[in-house]
Design an enzyme around this catalytic site. Structure first.
Site, mmCIF file in Angstrom:
data_model
loop_
_atom_site.group_PDB
_atom_site.id
_atom_site.type_symbol
_atom_site.label_atom_id
_atom_site.label_comp_id
_atom_site.label_asym_id
_atom_site.label_seq_id
_atom_site.Cartn_x
_atom_site.Cartn_y
_atom_site.Cartn_z
ATOM 1 C CE LYS A 1 -5.099 -3.182 11.946
ATOM 2 N NZ LYS A 1 -6.071 -4.295 11.890
ATOM 3 C CB THR A 2 -1.746 -0.619 4.064
ATOM 4 O OG1 THR A 2 -2.854 -1.518 4.001
ATOM 5 C CG2 THR A 2 -0.939 -0.729 2.787
ATOM 6 C CE1 TYR B 1 -1.748 7.117 0.227
ATOM 7 C CE2 TYR B 1 -1.349 9.475 0.314
ATOM 8 C CZ TYR B 1 -1.162 8.249 -0.305
ATOM 9 O OH TYR B 1 -0.385 8.160 -1.432
ATOM 10 C CG ASP C 1 -3.493 -7.083 3.485
ATOM 11 O OD1 ASP C 1 -2.617 -6.324 3.959
ATOM 12 O OD2 ASP C 1 -4.687 -6.748 3.346
ATOM 13 C CB VAL C 2 2.061 -5.500 2.764
ATOM 14 C CG1 VAL C 2 2.486 -5.792 1.336
ATOM 15 C CG2 VAL C 2 1.236 -4.220 2.852
HETATM 16 P P1 NAD Z 1 -2.851 2.185 -6.712
HETATM 17 O O1 NAD Z 1 -3.965 2.282 -5.742
HETATM 18 O O2 NAD Z 1 -3.162 2.079 -8.166
HETATM 19 O O3 NAD Z 1 -1.889 0.975 -6.349
HETATM 20 C C1 NAD Z 1 -1.668 0.520 -5.037
HETATM 21 C C2 NAD Z 1 -1.510 -0.987 -5.082
HETATM 22 O O4 NAD Z 1 -1.274 -1.481 -3.747
HETATM 23 C C3 NAD Z 1 -2.791 -1.686 -5.571
HETATM 24 O O5 NAD Z 1 -2.452 -2.709 -6.469
HETATM 25 C C4 NAD Z 1 -3.399 -2.256 -4.290
HETATM 26 O O6 NAD Z 1 -4.209 -3.383 -4.531
HETATM 27 C C5 NAD Z 1 -2.151 -2.573 -3.491
HETATM 28 N N1 NAD Z 1 -2.382 -2.613 -2.046
HETATM 29 C C6 NAD Z 1 -3.040 -1.711 -1.284
HETATM 30 N N2 NAD Z 1 -3.040 -2.095 0.010
HETATM 31 C C7 NAD Z 1 -2.370 -3.282 0.048
HETATM 32 C C8 NAD Z 1 -2.053 -4.195 1.083
HETATM 33 N N3 NAD Z 1 -2.428 -3.979 2.369
HETATM 34 N N4 NAD Z 1 -1.369 -5.326 0.762
HETATM 35 C C9 NAD Z 1 -0.996 -5.575 -0.508
HETATM 36 N N5 NAD Z 1 -1.277 -4.743 -1.537
HETATM 37 C C10 NAD Z 1 -1.951 -3.615 -1.252
HETATM 38 O O7 NAD Z 1 -1.938 3.475 -6.424
HETATM 39 P P2 NAD Z 1 -0.661 4.023 -7.194
HETATM 40 O O8 NAD Z 1 -0.996 5.346 -7.733
HETATM 41 O O9 NAD Z 1 -0.107 2.985 -8.096
HETATM 42 O O10 NAD Z 1 0.310 4.250 -5.972
HETATM 43 C C11 NAD Z 1 1.364 3.346 -5.657
HETATM 44 C C12 NAD Z 1 2.091 3.855 -4.440
HETATM 45 O O11 NAD Z 1 2.629 5.149 -4.712
HETATM 46 C C13 NAD Z 1 1.184 3.994 -3.210
HETATM 47 O O12 NAD Z 1 1.906 3.617 -2.062
HETATM 48 C C14 NAD Z 1 0.890 5.476 -3.163
HETATM 49 O O13 NAD Z 1 0.700 5.904 -1.839
HETATM 50 C C15 NAD Z 1 2.167 6.071 -3.745
HETATM 51 N N6 NAD Z 1 1.910 7.381 -4.361
HETATM 52 C C16 NAD Z 1 1.264 7.478 -5.538
HETATM 53 C C17 NAD Z 1 1.011 8.722 -6.070
HETATM 54 C C18 NAD Z 1 0.315 8.909 -7.395
HETATM 55 O O14 NAD Z 1 0.042 10.048 -7.762
HETATM 56 N N7 NAD Z 1 0.033 7.891 -8.161
HETATM 57 C C19 NAD Z 1 1.412 9.878 -5.383
HETATM 58 C C20 NAD Z 1 2.048 9.722 -4.157
HETATM 59 C C21 NAD Z 1 2.314 8.474 -3.657
#
Ligand code: NAD
Ligand code: UDP
Length: 330
Positions: A98-99, A152, A63-64
């Site tokens: 927190k993340t 978020y 967990d980051v």
């Molecule tokens: P996702 O939820 O599929 O992937 C997020 C990953 O982060 C997951 O594997 C999750 O288990 C991991 N994670 C979450 N909290 C964590 C923690 N505290 N410690 C370690 N790992 C943790 O989402 P995604 O669509 O793949 O998004 C990836 C990133 O891109 C995110 O930061 C999201 O905010 C950003 N983002 C995505 C989109 C989109 O449309 N997909 C748009 C804007 C921003």
């Protein structure tokens, strides 16, 4: 961890999620070593199952919000750790906050220790419910600090501040990508975002759930275009002296949610209806990226039109649902 032979070492935080797993596969194919860290909150082992066979891939359940330590060099860090789907990031808002903030700081400190370049996955959500369209990077946004999306939106805004200050004061080589709605294979069928919901509903014969009247807009970027943008932002050298400032990445094609529903119904050939449900609080009315800056700095623009990206995405979900049915013995 196995000894690596060539290439750079890239840490992907959130590497088991939708974007992170696709990015990890891309980096491995390009010859990099990938250290994936993920707490599997929304990520899935299935997304990285095939990567485990690659000797250049290592996974750490982590967990980051806790500091991450590892011996050896790290050249690049992509911070993708944070649930991306509104229903998922609202499950534990304090942890989501927190993340972004504590997790972001921990990874910045790791970057400092390792002298690594670090990219933050920020979001179009920093613009909140924007009163201009398209949204360019100099627009400061219209965000509710205490609404259900704030954990978020404000977490990501706080992380941008941290990345900026750690660049200015500590000289860390930082990049900030403001990602707009992105979709494609490796999305969790139960993710809850609109593309996965609509396709899964169409393939299972359920009515498509439109929140509100469907007139709100989003701009959808296919995953391969997003990976091109993220890697270009990471690897472009700072010719203009401002590469550390935020860069929008997204596809400017704008669709109403109703139009998206119609396209999904047509492309899947599904014979289901539409069920209108309440619009979530603070749901942005419009969203469309101005990508002038990405074009100028990175020479990047998305290439995949919505229907061209939906076709492989629908095929992926068809396959996923088939696997789930086989597992249940149906
Ligand atoms: P996702 O939820 O599929 O992937 C997020 C990953 O982060 C997951 O594997 C999750 O288990 C991991 N994670 C979450 N909290 C964590 C923690 N505290 N410690 C370690 N790992 C943790 O989402 P995604 O669509 O793949 O998004 C990836 C990133 O891109 C995110 O930061 C999201 O905010 C950003 N983002 C995505 C989109 C989109 O449309 N997909 C748009 C804007 C921003
Ligand atoms: N949405 C919808 N039906 C769903 C899921 C989402 O109408 O089943 C709407 C949601 O209210 C929003 C848009 O689709 O207006 C995009 O939602 P998503 O959760 O994919 O991402 P957001 O851009 O809101 O973070």
């Amino acid at each position: 961890m196995r000894p690596y032979e060539n290439g750079r070492t890239v840490l992907v935080a959130g590497g088991a999620g939708f974007i992170g797993s696709n990015l990890s596969a891309r980096l491995l194919a390009d010859g990099d070593r990938v250290i994936c860290i993920d707490n599997l909150e929304t990520g899935r082992q299935e997304n990285i199952a095939e990567l485990h066979d690659n000797p250049n891939f290592a996974f750490f359940l982590h967990d980051v919000i806790e500091p991450f330590g590892i011996g050896g060099p790290i050249d690049r860090i992509y911070n993708l750790a944070c649930p991306g789907s509104p229903i998922k990031y609202q499950r534990d808002p304090v942890h989501t906050f927190k993340t972004s903030v504590i997790g972001g700081l921990n990874l910045l400190e790791l970057a400092q220790k390792k002298n690594a370049r670090i990219l933050q996955s920020s979001t179009s959500e920093v613009y909140g419910d924007p009163d201009i369209s398209p949204q360019h990077e100099n627009y400061w946004g219209l965000v509710n600090t205490v609404g259900p999306r704030a954990c978020y939106d404000e977490g990501k805004r706080g992380a941008e501040t941290l990345f900026h200050e750690m660049h200015e004061r500590e000289g860390i080589d930082t990049r900030i990508a403001r990602i707009f709605n992105t979709y494609g294979p490796n999305m969790d069928p139960e993710d809850g975002r609109v593309i996965s919901n609509f396709i899964v509903q169409a393939l299972t014969g359920d009515d498509l759930t439109i929140y509100g009247d469907g007139s709100q807009t989003r701009s959808f970027c296919y995953i391969t275009d997003m990976l091109d943008g993220l890697t270009a932002l990471m690897e472009t050298e700072d010719n203009f002296g401002s590469i550390d400032d935020p860069v929008n990445l997204g596809n400017p094609g704008e669709f109403t949610v109703f139009e998206l529903a119609e396209i999904v119904l047509e492309m899947t050939g599904a014979d289901c209806g539409i069920s209108y449900q309440d619009l979530p609080v603070d749901d942005p009315r419009q969203r469309r990226p101005d990508i002038t800056r990405a074009g100028r700095l990175l020479g990047w623009a998305p290439k995949i039109a919505l229907r061209d990206g939906l076709a492989p995405t629908i095929a992926y979900f068809r396959d996923e649902l088939g696997k789930q049915r086989r597992l249940k013995g149906q």
